[in-house]
Design a protein around this motif. Structure first.
Motif, PDB file in Angstrom:
ATOM      1  N   ASN A 179      27.772  11.208  -5.787  1.00 12.78           N
ATOM      2  CA  ASN A 179      28.958  11.391  -6.635  1.00 12.78           C
ATOM      3  C   ASN A 179      28.710  11.293  -8.140  1.00 12.78           C
ATOM      4  N   ILE A 180      27.606  10.737  -8.560  1.00 11.92           N
ATOM      5  CA  ILE A 180      27.395  10.473  -9.988  1.00 11.92           C
ATOM      6  C   ILE A 180      26.579  11.594 -10.624  1.00 11.92           C
ATOM      7  N   VAL A 181      27.209  12.302 -11.574  1.00 12.41           N
ATOM      8  CA  VAL A 181      26.575  13.406 -12.287  1.00 12.41           C
ATOM      9  C   VAL A 181      25.713  12.824 -13.411  1.00 12.41           C
ATOM     10  N   VAL A 182      24.513  13.390 -13.584  1.00 11.19           N
ATOM     11  CA  VAL A 182      23.594  12.958 -14.637  1.00 11.19           C
ATOM     12  C   VAL A 182      23.475  14.076 -15.671  1.00 11.19           C
ATOM     13  N   LEU A 183      23.737  13.730 -16.942  1.00  7.84           N
ATOM     14  CA  LEU A 183      23.613  14.674 -18.050  1.00  7.84           C
ATOM     15  C   LEU A 183      22.484  14.218 -18.963  1.00  7.84           C
ATOM     16  N   ASP A 184      21.728  15.172 -19.498  1.00  7.52           N
ATOM     17  CA  ASP A 184      20.560  14.867 -20.318  1.00  7.52           C
ATOM     18  C   ASP A 184      20.839  15.158 -21.785  1.00  7.52           C
ATOM     19  N   GLY A 185      20.668  14.127 -22.598  1.00  6.80           N
ATOM     20  CA  GLY A 185      20.784  14.270 -24.041  1.00  6.80           C
ATOM     21  C   GLY A 185      19.515  13.795 -24.725  1.00  6.80           C
ATOM     22  N   GLY A 186      18.348  14.093 -24.153  1.00  4.78           N
ATOM     23  CA  GLY A 186      17.079  13.616 -24.702  1.00  4.78           C
ATOM     24  C   GLY A 186      16.843  12.175 -24.266  1.00  4.78           C
ATOM     25  N   THR A 187      16.733  11.266 -25.226  1.00  3.97           N
ATOM     26  CA  THR A 187      16.549   9.856 -24.858  1.00  3.97           C
ATOM     27  C   THR A 187      17.840   9.249 -24.320  1.00  3.97           C
ATOM     28  N   LEU A 188      18.953   9.908 -24.591  1.00  7.39           N
ATOM     29  CA  LEU A 188      20.263   9.464 -24.107  1.00  7.39           C
ATOM     30  C   LEU A 188      20.591  10.165 -22.789  1.00  7.39           C
ATOM     31  N   LYS A 189      20.999   9.394 -21.804  1.00 13.61           N
ATOM     32  CA  LYS A 189      21.453   9.955 -20.530  1.00 13.61           C
ATOM     33  C   LYS A 189      22.902   9.528 -20.323  1.00 13.61           C
ATOM     34  N   ILE A 190      23.722  10.440 -19.794  1.00 15.03           N
ATOM     35  CA  ILE A 190      25.126  10.167 -19.494  1.00 15.03           C
ATOM     36  C   ILE A 190      25.294  10.269 -17.984  1.00 15.03           C
ATOM     37  N   PHE A 191      25.950   9.256 -17.411  1.00 14.04           N
ATOM     38  CA  PHE A 191      26.250   9.243 -15.981  1.00 14.04           C
ATOM     39  C   PHE A 191      27.766   9.275 -15.848  1.00 14.04           C
ATOM     40  N   LEU A 192      28.300  10.242 -15.104  1.00 13.83           N
ATOM     41  CA  LEU A 192      29.734  10.391 -14.910  1.00 13.83           C
ATOM     42  C   LEU A 192      30.068  10.056 -13.462  1.00 13.83           C
ATOM     43  N   MET A 193      30.880   9.005 -13.275  1.00 11.31           N
ATOM     44  CA  MET A 193      31.213   8.528 -11.940  1.00 11.31           C
ATOM     45  C   MET A 193      32.721   8.604 -11.720  1.00 11.31           C
ATOM     46  N   PRO A 194      33.178   9.382 -10.724  1.00 15.27           N
ATOM     47  CA  PRO A 194      34.611   9.463 -10.449  1.00 15.27           C
ATOM     48  C   PRO A 194      35.188   8.081 -10.128  1.00 15.27           C
ATOM     49  N   ALA A 195      36.389   7.815 -10.639  1.00  7.44           N
ATOM     50  CA  ALA A 195      37.085   6.547 -10.382  1.00  7.44           C
ATOM     51  C   ALA A 195      38.583   6.821 -10.392  1.00  7.44           C
ATOM     52  N   GLY A 196      39.194   6.867  -9.210  1.00  7.31           N
ATOM     53  CA  GLY A 196      40.616   7.192  -9.128  1.00  7.31           C
ATOM     54  C   GLY A 196      40.855   8.569  -9.698  1.00  7.31           C
ATOM     55  N   SER A 197      41.824   8.667 -10.609  1.00  3.75           N
ATOM     56  CA  SER A 197      42.106   9.959 -11.233  1.00  3.75           C
ATOM     57  C   SER A 197      41.300  10.176 -12.502  1.00  3.75           C
ATOM     58  N   GLY A 198      40.469   9.201 -12.868  1.00  2.00           N
ATOM     59  CA  GLY A 198      39.675   9.300 -14.095  1.00  2.00           C
ATOM     60  C   GLY A 198      38.185   9.300 -13.827  1.00  2.00           C
ATOM     61  N   CYS A 199      37.452   8.837 -14.818  1.00  2.00           N
ATOM     62  CA  CYS A 199      35.997   8.883 -14.771  1.00  2.00           C
ATOM     63  C   CYS A 199      35.423   7.668 -15.485  1.00  2.00           C
ATOM     64  N   VAL A 200      34.396   7.082 -14.899  1.00  2.00           N
ATOM     65  CA  VAL A 200      33.641   6.032 -15.577  1.00  2.00           C
ATOM     66  C   VAL A 200      32.465   6.720 -16.256  1.00  2.00           C
ATOM     67  N   VAL A 201      32.369   6.545 -17.579  1.00  2.00           N
ATOM     68  CA  VAL A 201      31.299   7.158 -18.364  1.00  2.00           C
ATOM     69  C   VAL A 201      30.291   6.064 -18.699  1.00  2.00           C
ATOM     70  N   ILE A 202      29.054   6.288 -18.269  1.00  2.00           N
ATOM     71  CA  ILE A 202      27.981   5.334 -18.519  1.00  2.00           C
ATOM     72  C   ILE A 202      26.957   6.030 -19.406  1.00  2.00           C
ATOM     73  N   LYS A 203      26.713   5.448 -20.562  1.00  2.00           N
ATOM     74  CA  LYS A 203      25.711   5.997 -21.479  1.00  2.00           C
ATOM     75  C   LYS A 203      24.526   5.037 -21.478  1.00  2.00           C
ATOM     76  N   LYS A 204      23.326   5.596 -21.388  1.00  2.00           N
ATOM     77  CA  LYS A 204      22.123   4.761 -21.392  1.00  2.00           C
ATOM     78  C   LYS A 204      21.084   5.430 -22.271  1.00  2.00           C
ATOM     79  N   GLU A 205      20.474   4.614 -23.133  1.00  2.00           N
ATOM     80  CA  GLU A 205      19.427   5.143 -23.996  1.00  2.00           C
ATOM     81  C   GLU A 205      18.303   4.135 -24.116  1.00  2.00           C
ATOM     82  N   VAL A 206      17.075   4.636 -24.021  1.00  2.00           N
ATOM     83  CA  VAL A 206      15.890   3.834 -24.250  1.00  2.00           C
ATOM     84  C   VAL A 206      15.371   4.210 -25.636  1.00  2.00           C
ATOM     85  N   ILE A 207      15.181   3.202 -26.485  1.00  2.00           N
ATOM     86  CA  ILE A 207      14.757   3.424 -27.872  1.00  2.00           C
ATOM     87  C   ILE A 207      13.355   2.855 -28.050  1.00  2.00           C
ATOM     88  N   GLN A 208      12.456   3.673 -28.546  1.00  2.00           N
ATOM     89  CA  GLN A 208      11.087   3.216 -28.791  1.00  2.00           C
ATOM     90  C   GLN A 208      10.733   3.402 -30.233  1.00  2.00           C
TER      91      GLN A 208
END
Length: 191
Positions: A162-191
């Protein structure tokens, strides 16, 4: 405050200024302000304007007080980026000794201008590497978030079901359905 601690704080502030071009927003109460508002400190003698550096966040100040010095600039950069001018609270995880040789981790609650809440966590390493996550619920479908808000990011696929993965380079976005909305998870590794 001892002489050594003052010296180290000056060194940390100097290292924080190195990252000022990367910080997107200042904290609401910059050092030297009364804390009653976000107005800058005024000077009685005229001086040429200087570019404003990032405010030293409370999390950075506490990290320095705990002995976390080598990653203080990165801590300030990421915390100011995550919180911006928004009210926030932080939980600092216990620091192993020697503090400057181990991971420093914190969790944040951030109140957005629309009065929604965002959870964020960030971890910092002595070599300046860092990783952060932010998690927030939006009252839009994940499909709408992908097609409108994150339209410039490339869809990598689905994590499992169910969780869609979007690529923004070092930033990744995970979109998880929740009821009628969406949980947006942003994750970035910084070096």
């Amino acid at each position: 405050m001892g002489l050594l601690r003052r010296f180290l704080m000056v060194q940390v502030i100097a290292s924080v200024l190195i990252f000022s071009h990367m910080v997107l927003a200042d904290s609401p109460n910059p050092p030297g302000s009364s804390g009653a508002g976000s107005s800058p400190v005024t000077r009685s003698t005229p001086q040429a304007p200087k570019p404003a550096g990032p405010a030293v966040s409370t999390v950075t100040q506490q990290a320095v007080n705990l002995g976390v010095l080598s990653s203080a600039g990165r801590i300030n950069q990421v915390i100011n980026f995550l919180t911006g001018p928004n009210p926030s609270g932080a939980f600092l995880f216990p620091v192993f000794q020697p503090a400057d040789s181990h991971i420093f981790s914190t969790s944040l609650e951030i109140t957005r201008p629309d009065n929604t809440t965002c959870y964020a966590s960030a971890s910092f390493f002595p070599n300046q590497d860092a990783v952060y996550d932010s998690v927030e619920y939006v009252n839009k479908t994940c499909t709408e978030m992908e097609r409108v808000v994150f339209k410039d990011l490339k869809r990598v696929g689905i994590l499992k079901k169910n969780i869609v993965v979007l690529d923004g380079g070092t930033l990744k976005i995970f979109l998880m359905p929740a009821g009628s909305g969406c949980v947006v998870i942003k994750k970035e590794v910084i070096q």
